[in-house]
Design an enzyme around this catalytic site. Sequence first.
Site, mmCIF file in Angstrom:
data_model
loop_
_atom_site.group_PDB
_atom_site.id
_atom_site.type_symbol
_atom_site.label_atom_id
_atom_site.label_comp_id
_atom_site.label_asym_id
_atom_site.label_seq_id
_atom_site.Cartn_x
_atom_site.Cartn_y
_atom_site.Cartn_z
ATOM 1 N N HIS A 170 0.826 -1.083 0.060
ATOM 2 C CA HIS A 170 0.155 -0.123 0.363
ATOM 3 C C HIS A 170 1.272 0.866 0.124
ATOM 4 C CE1 HIS A 170 0.668 0.687 4.271
ATOM 5 N NE2 HIS A 170 0.827 -0.480 4.268
ATOM 6 N N GLU A 227 -4.579 1.285 2.577
ATOM 7 C CA GLU A 227 -5.538 0.022 3.363
ATOM 8 C C GLU A 227 -5.283 0.855 4.865
ATOM 9 O OE1 GLU A 227 -3.184 -2.411 5.867
ATOM 10 O OE2 GLU A 227 -2.269 -0.552 5.655
ATOM 11 N N GLU A 235 5.138 -5.813 3.482
ATOM 12 C CA GLU A 235 4.595 -4.746 4.501
ATOM 13 C C GLU A 235 5.097 -4.172 5.524
ATOM 14 O OE1 GLU A 235 2.429 -2.976 5.882
ATOM 15 O OE2 GLU A 235 0.241 -3.561 5.624
ATOM 16 N N HIS A 267 3.779 4.205 13.293
ATOM 17 C CA HIS A 267 3.084 4.685 12.482
ATOM 18 C C HIS A 267 2.910 6.590 13.697
ATOM 19 C CE1 HIS A 267 -0.799 2.285 11.694
ATOM 20 N NE2 HIS A 267 0.129 2.007 10.552
#
Length: 344
Positions: A65, A205, A228, A316
Amino acid sequence: MNELLKYLPEITELPGISGKEDKVREYIIEKIKDKVDEYHIDVMGNLIAKVSGKDSSKKIMVLAHMDEVGFMVTKVNDDGTFHISPVGGVDPRVVFSQRLLVNGEIPGVIQVKPIHLQKPEERKAKPDYSQFKVYTGLSKEEAKKKIKVGDMVTFDTKFYIEGDRAVSKAFDDRAGCALMLNLIDKIEKEGKPQYDTYFAFVVQEEVGLRGSGVAAYQIKPDVALVLEGTTAGDFPLLDEDKWATHLGNGPATFFMHSGVVLSKEIFEKIVSLAKENNIKLQFKMRTAGGTDARRLATTLDGIPSGILAVPSRYIHSPNTIIDVNDYINAYKLVELLIFEGRII
């Protein structure tokens, strides 16, 4: 720097939250347009590129993604500051006083109340996005012209590498995108892969696995490999038996995660290939979270999938860390699985 790492600095620094992946997609097109047989952009914004194989009886889908977690502008104030809401899972505690970019261009800083002005109960409370304002230095008039509700806001982080470790934002999942670019380079230099291979650079995503199912309907693959970035969790305050993955122990493959149990056959092929070729590989030991494999499991008649992920500490957040050897070992496995057709 290792040739396999050449795409990481630029692609991780590009801004591209869910639904606003344009700059990332443009970068990728520029890198692949003369190396693939065909490509197109669908209505969702997925970029799908095809490379014909020696054998067209099977179709392999490789996907990663393009979107990263970030923010959108929700309100512009009369003093030129503005408010944000998260796009994807961003813990507000990692946002304090961070530098941000609006639309990849306008710098700003998160304003927070100084600690010496906070009451004891405020210091203990988890921060809330309603507390945050972003200061850009723009006047009210300039801010109203240049910043609009719905504009993209991303962390302002520069890539750097020291020894075996690299720091940047958006390794989730620009690492996966870069692995696909590496493999397309390999195909251009050394000839066709074993089977028809579709590279899907998918969108959204981080807000619900939106793009991958749409891409799969167009490709109708026999199998898929999801590339990923995944959680590491290997920091001193967490007991080792609670770590998801560990930097330096190789890429991670999954036997299951939230919402899906992965194909046993593909899982075993990944594990056996790693053993046969002395490539470091680890299992993701925490099953929370998810990937596009969950969407593929409920698309069409169900698409059997495997996952390879680059462990990412402080995922993140504005400063995510990877071990570059994990990335290189991920590429070695991807090459065997896809170029040699060993995933089927």
